[in-house]
Design a protein around this motif. Structure first.
Motif, short mmCIF file in Angstrom:
data_model
loop_
_atom_site.label_atom_id
_atom_site.label_comp_id
_atom_site.label_asym_id
_atom_site.label_seq_id
_atom_site.Cartn_x
_atom_site.Cartn_y
_atom_site.Cartn_z
N SER A 233 0.83 -1.19 0.00
CA SER A 233 0.00 0.00 0.00
C SER A 233 0.87 1.25 0.00
O SER A 233 0.41 2.34 -0.32
CB SER A 233 -0.93 0.01 1.21
OG SER A 233 -0.18 -0.06 2.40
N LYS A 234 2.16 1.11 0.36
CA LYS A 234 3.11 2.22 0.36
C LYS A 234 4.43 1.72 -0.22
O LYS A 234 4.95 0.69 0.21
CB LYS A 234 3.31 2.72 1.78
CG LYS A 234 4.26 3.86 1.92
CD LYS A 234 4.46 4.22 3.39
CE LYS A 234 5.93 4.57 3.56
NZ LYS A 234 6.44 4.23 4.85
N ILE A 235 4.98 2.43 -1.19
CA ILE A 235 6.23 2.05 -1.84
C ILE A 235 7.35 2.93 -1.29
O ILE A 235 7.25 4.16 -1.29
CB ILE A 235 6.14 2.23 -3.37
CG1 ILE A 235 5.03 1.37 -3.95
CG2 ILE A 235 7.47 1.90 -4.03
CD1 ILE A 235 5.23 -0.11 -3.80
N ILE B 57 12.45 -3.49 -9.26
CA ILE B 57 12.15 -3.97 -7.92
C ILE B 57 11.43 -2.85 -7.19
O ILE B 57 11.87 -1.70 -7.22
CB ILE B 57 13.43 -4.35 -7.15
CG1 ILE B 57 13.96 -5.68 -7.65
CG2 ILE B 57 13.17 -4.43 -5.66
CD1 ILE B 57 15.19 -6.15 -6.93
N MET B 58 10.32 -3.19 -6.54
CA MET B 58 9.61 -2.25 -5.70
C MET B 58 9.60 -2.79 -4.29
O MET B 58 9.16 -3.91 -4.06
CB MET B 58 8.18 -2.03 -6.20
CG MET B 58 8.13 -1.36 -7.54
SD MET B 58 6.52 -0.85 -8.16
CE MET B 58 5.34 -1.75 -7.29
N ILE B 59 10.09 -1.99 -3.36
CA ILE B 59 10.11 -2.37 -1.95
C ILE B 59 9.08 -1.52 -1.24
O ILE B 59 9.14 -0.30 -1.29
CB ILE B 59 11.50 -2.19 -1.35
CG1 ILE B 59 12.47 -3.12 -2.06
CG2 ILE B 59 11.48 -2.46 0.15
CD1 ILE B 59 13.88 -2.96 -1.67
N GLU C 184 8.63 -6.71 -4.52
CA GLU C 184 7.99 -7.09 -5.78
C GLU C 184 8.93 -6.79 -6.95
O GLU C 184 9.57 -5.75 -6.98
CB GLU C 184 6.69 -6.32 -5.96
CG GLU C 184 5.70 -6.59 -4.85
CD GLU C 184 4.46 -5.73 -4.94
OE1 GLU C 184 3.43 -6.19 -4.47
OE2 GLU C 184 4.53 -4.60 -5.48
N PHE C 185 9.01 -7.73 -7.87
CA PHE C 185 9.76 -7.55 -9.11
C PHE C 185 8.78 -7.65 -10.26
O PHE C 185 8.03 -8.62 -10.36
CB PHE C 185 10.86 -8.62 -9.26
CG PHE C 185 11.57 -8.55 -10.58
CD1 PHE C 185 12.60 -7.65 -10.78
CD2 PHE C 185 11.19 -9.37 -11.63
CE1 PHE C 185 13.25 -7.58 -12.00
CE2 PHE C 185 11.83 -9.31 -12.85
CZ PHE C 185 12.86 -8.40 -13.03
N TYR C 186 8.80 -6.65 -11.13
CA TYR C 186 7.93 -6.63 -12.30
C TYR C 186 8.79 -6.56 -13.55
O TYR C 186 9.67 -5.71 -13.66
CB TYR C 186 6.96 -5.45 -12.26
CG TYR C 186 5.97 -5.55 -11.13
CD1 TYR C 186 4.93 -6.46 -11.20
CD2 TYR C 186 6.09 -4.76 -10.00
CE1 TYR C 186 4.02 -6.57 -10.17
CE2 TYR C 186 5.18 -4.86 -8.97
CZ TYR C 186 4.15 -5.76 -9.06
OH TYR C 186 3.25 -5.88 -8.04
N ALA D 229 16.75 -0.75 2.50
CA ALA D 229 15.28 -0.72 2.54
C ALA D 229 14.72 -2.06 2.99
O ALA D 229 13.72 -2.12 3.71
CB ALA D 229 14.73 -0.34 1.17
N ILE D 230 15.35 -3.16 2.58
CA ILE D 230 14.90 -4.48 3.01
C ILE D 230 15.15 -4.66 4.50
O ILE D 230 14.31 -5.22 5.23
CB ILE D 230 15.63 -5.58 2.20
CG1 ILE D 230 15.15 -5.58 0.76
CG2 ILE D 230 15.42 -6.96 2.81
CD1 ILE D 230 15.94 -6.49 -0.16
N ARG D 231 16.29 -4.17 5.00
CA ARG D 231 16.63 -4.31 6.41
C ARG D 231 15.61 -3.66 7.33
O ARG D 231 15.38 -4.12 8.45
CB ARG D 231 18.02 -3.72 6.67
CG ARG D 231 18.52 -3.97 8.08
CD ARG D 231 19.90 -3.43 8.28
NE ARG D 231 19.90 -1.99 8.07
CZ ARG D 231 20.97 -1.29 7.74
NH1 ARG D 231 22.12 -1.89 7.56
NH2 ARG D 231 20.89 0.01 7.57
N VAL D 232 14.95 -2.61 6.87
CA VAL D 232 13.92 -1.95 7.67
C VAL D 232 12.78 -2.92 7.99
O VAL D 232 12.25 -2.92 9.10
CB VAL D 232 13.37 -0.71 6.92
CG1 VAL D 232 12.13 -0.17 7.58
CG2 VAL D 232 14.44 0.35 6.79
N TYR D 233 12.44 -3.79 7.05
CA TYR D 233 11.29 -4.67 7.21
C TYR D 233 11.61 -6.05 7.77
O TYR D 233 10.78 -6.65 8.43
CB TYR D 233 10.55 -4.81 5.88
CG TYR D 233 9.93 -3.51 5.44
CD1 TYR D 233 8.83 -3.00 6.10
CD2 TYR D 233 10.49 -2.78 4.41
CE1 TYR D 233 8.28 -1.79 5.73
CE2 TYR D 233 9.94 -1.56 4.02
CZ TYR D 233 8.84 -1.07 4.69
OH TYR D 233 8.30 0.12 4.33
#
Length: 124
Positions: free
Chosen positions: A7-9, A27-29, A35-37, A93-97
């Protein structure tokens, strides 16, 4: 068209996914998933929810100056390897989640050789 899980990128970066064939896209985090498109084919996409990530391994070269690729290991669906324009920003950015405890550095060439020769014969 695919429905996004987020819901938030937080970050969108050009990237390459190393699947059976090399796929180019973005890649969208976001707050719920990575997500990879694919850039041309909307049917080719990868969505990895954060609760499905087991850990992330990054290939670090030259003392952290260059990160050529990183792999996301999931609990059920195996691993996904990516390379992107700004890998340090993506990993931050991945480490945040997922937290810093699930981020590891992969073994280098000499580390793999050392492990192969120092194991006991019963472990091979």
């Amino acid at each position: 068209m695919v429905q996004s899980l987020n819901s938030k990128i937080d970050l969108t970066v050009k990237a390459t996914a190393f699947t059976a064939f090399t796929e180019y896209g973005q890649i969208m985090i976001g707050n719920k998933a990575l997500e990879f498109y694919h850039q041309r084919d909307a049917r080719k996409y990868i969505q990895i929810p954060w609760q499905e990530v087991e850990y992330v391994s990054a290939s670090v070269l030259f003392g952290g100056k260059w990160i050529p690729r990183y792999t996301i290991y999931t609990k059920q669906n195996g691993s996904f390897t990516f390379a992107s324009k700004n890998p340090k920003d993506v990993l931050r950015a991945i480490r945040v989640y997922i937290g810093g405890d699930k981020m590891v550095k992969s073994l280098g060439f000499f580390g793999v050789l050392k492990r192969a020769f120092t194991r006991k014969p019963s472990q091979k």
